[in-house]
Design a protein around this motif. Structure first.
Motif, mmCIF file in Angstrom:
data_model
loop_
_atom_site.group_PDB
_atom_site.id
_atom_site.type_symbol
_atom_site.label_atom_id
_atom_site.label_comp_id
_atom_site.label_asym_id
_atom_site.label_seq_id
_atom_site.Cartn_x
_atom_site.Cartn_y
_atom_site.Cartn_z
ATOM 1 N N SER A 151 36.015 23.925 -5.495
ATOM 2 C CA SER A 151 34.890 22.996 -5.382
ATOM 3 C C SER A 151 35.081 21.769 -6.282
ATOM 4 O O SER A 151 34.502 20.716 -6.017
ATOM 5 C CB SER A 151 33.583 23.702 -5.730
ATOM 6 N N LEU A 152 35.872 21.890 -7.306
ATOM 7 C CA LEU A 152 36.126 20.747 -8.186
ATOM 8 C C LEU A 152 36.856 19.636 -7.437
ATOM 9 O O LEU A 152 36.591 18.455 -7.662
ATOM 10 C CB LEU A 152 36.948 21.195 -9.398
ATOM 11 N N LEU A 153 37.725 20.023 -6.515
ATOM 12 C CA LEU A 153 38.442 19.035 -5.713
ATOM 13 C C LEU A 153 37.481 18.281 -4.796
ATOM 14 O O LEU A 153 37.620 17.076 -4.600
ATOM 15 C CB LEU A 153 39.550 19.719 -4.909
ATOM 16 N N VAL A 154 36.488 18.975 -4.262
ATOM 17 C CA VAL A 154 35.473 18.322 -3.428
ATOM 18 C C VAL A 154 34.675 17.321 -4.264
ATOM 19 O O VAL A 154 34.422 16.187 -3.826
ATOM 20 C CB VAL A 154 34.536 19.375 -2.772
ATOM 21 N N CYS A 155 34.276 17.719 -5.461
ATOM 22 C CA CYS A 155 33.542 16.807 -6.354
ATOM 23 C C CYS A 155 34.391 15.590 -6.706
ATOM 24 O O CYS A 155 33.894 14.454 -6.736
ATOM 25 C CB CYS A 155 33.127 17.525 -7.626
ATOM 26 N N PHE A 156 35.667 15.796 -6.948
ATOM 27 C CA PHE A 156 36.561 14.685 -7.247
ATOM 28 C C PHE A 156 36.669 13.748 -6.054
ATOM 29 O O PHE A 156 36.649 12.524 -6.195
ATOM 30 C CB PHE A 156 37.948 15.207 -7.641
ATOM 31 N N GLY A 157 36.788 14.295 -4.839
ATOM 32 C CA GLY A 157 36.879 13.480 -3.622
ATOM 33 C C GLY A 157 35.617 12.638 -3.406
ATOM 34 O O GLY A 157 35.708 11.457 -3.081
ATOM 35 N N VAL A 158 34.438 13.241 -3.623
ATOM 36 C CA VAL A 158 33.182 12.482 -3.490
ATOM 37 C C VAL A 158 33.121 11.358 -4.543
ATOM 38 O O VAL A 158 32.746 10.221 -4.226
ATOM 39 C CB VAL A 158 31.961 13.439 -3.630
ATOM 40 N N GLY A 159 33.508 11.644 -5.759
ATOM 41 C CA GLY A 159 33.506 10.624 -6.809
ATOM 42 C C GLY A 159 34.486 9.500 -6.525
ATOM 43 O O GLY A 159 34.196 8.316 -6.758
ATOM 44 N N ALA A 160 35.661 9.843 -6.011
ATOM 45 C CA ALA A 160 36.670 8.825 -5.691
ATOM 46 C C ALA A 160 36.204 7.928 -4.561
ATOM 47 O O ALA A 160 36.336 6.699 -4.627
ATOM 48 C CB ALA A 160 37.988 9.498 -5.351
ATOM 49 N N VAL A 161 35.633 8.520 -3.507
ATOM 50 C CA VAL A 161 35.145 7.723 -2.373
ATOM 51 C C VAL A 161 33.980 6.840 -2.812
ATOM 52 O O VAL A 161 33.892 5.660 -2.429
ATOM 53 C CB VAL A 161 34.753 8.646 -1.192
ATOM 54 N N SER A 162 33.084 7.371 -3.635
ATOM 55 C CA SER A 162 31.951 6.579 -4.141
ATOM 56 C C SER A 162 32.426 5.410 -4.987
ATOM 57 O O SER A 162 31.840 4.310 -4.906
ATOM 58 C CB SER A 162 31.018 7.457 -4.977
ATOM 59 N N THR A 163 33.452 5.607 -5.757
ATOM 60 C CA THR A 163 33.981 4.533 -6.576
ATOM 61 C C THR A 163 34.583 3.438 -5.717
ATOM 62 O O THR A 163 34.410 2.235 -5.980
ATOM 63 C CB THR A 163 35.038 5.078 -7.552
ATOM 64 N N VAL A 164 35.308 3.819 -4.677
ATOM 65 C CA VAL A 164 35.942 2.836 -3.798
ATOM 66 C C VAL A 164 34.882 2.049 -3.013
ATOM 67 O O VAL A 164 34.980 0.829 -2.860
ATOM 68 C CB VAL A 164 36.933 3.527 -2.826
#
Length: 166
Positions: A151-164
């Motif tokens: 689930s940490l990878l999912v949280c990282f993916g959401v944070g990365a997309v939000s940043t972009v």
């Protein structure tokens, strides 16, 4: 007191074997040393041996710090030492090679052996770091990363997309 006790002696000073007070004062008698004060210490000229060595070391340091090959060689030696410490000591295994290398470099730079600024650092940050990231990813097992991260990878993916996006 008899009166003849106060009469002058018939001996002239040239024949006198006892030195007179004027002869005693003519001899060189060293005066006692004066106490050292901050102003008297400033009057003492500096010793050339003690001032020449630091000047020589500063000259050598300035010459070496201006040489890019010296800086690059020292960085390569320190990174090799960091990798060796990681492989052979428990201290190095606990810290990892990059952290050990950074610590060694920090100590060497604060000792004045390694310069704080150099064109080598700009070259490494501009060219070598971007190449190191894909090389590290080639070494990783993506299936294992996905299984371990979860689930940490999912949280990282959401944070990365939000940043972009924003």
């Amino acid at each position: 007191i008899p009166s003849h006790a106060f009469t002058p002696s018939p001996i002239t000073p040239k024949k006198c074997l006892i030195p007179t007070t004027s002869a005693i004062h003519r001899r060189h008698v060293p005066s006692p040393p004066k106490p050292l004060t901050p102003t008297s210490l400033q009057a003492i000229p500096p010793l050339t041996a003690f001032t020449a060595l630091p000047q020589l070391l500063r000259t050598v340091q300035t010459t070496l710090h201006a040489d890019s090959s010296y800086t690059l060689s020292l960085l390569l030696i320190l990174s090799t030492l960091g990798i060796t410490l990681e492989q052979r000591t428990t201290f190095g295994k606990a810290l990892s090679a990059p952290l050990t290398t950074m610590a060694l470099t920090l100590v060497i730079a604060n000792m004045g052996i390694l310069p704080f600024t150099s064109p080598v650092y700009s070259f490494i940050n501009a060219n070598m770091i971007p190449l190191a990231v894909p090389l590290l990813l080639y070494d990783s097992d993506i299936r294992r990363v996905v299984q371990k991260a979860g689930s940490l990878l999912v949280c990282f993916g959401v944070g990365a997309v939000s940043t972009v996006i924003g």
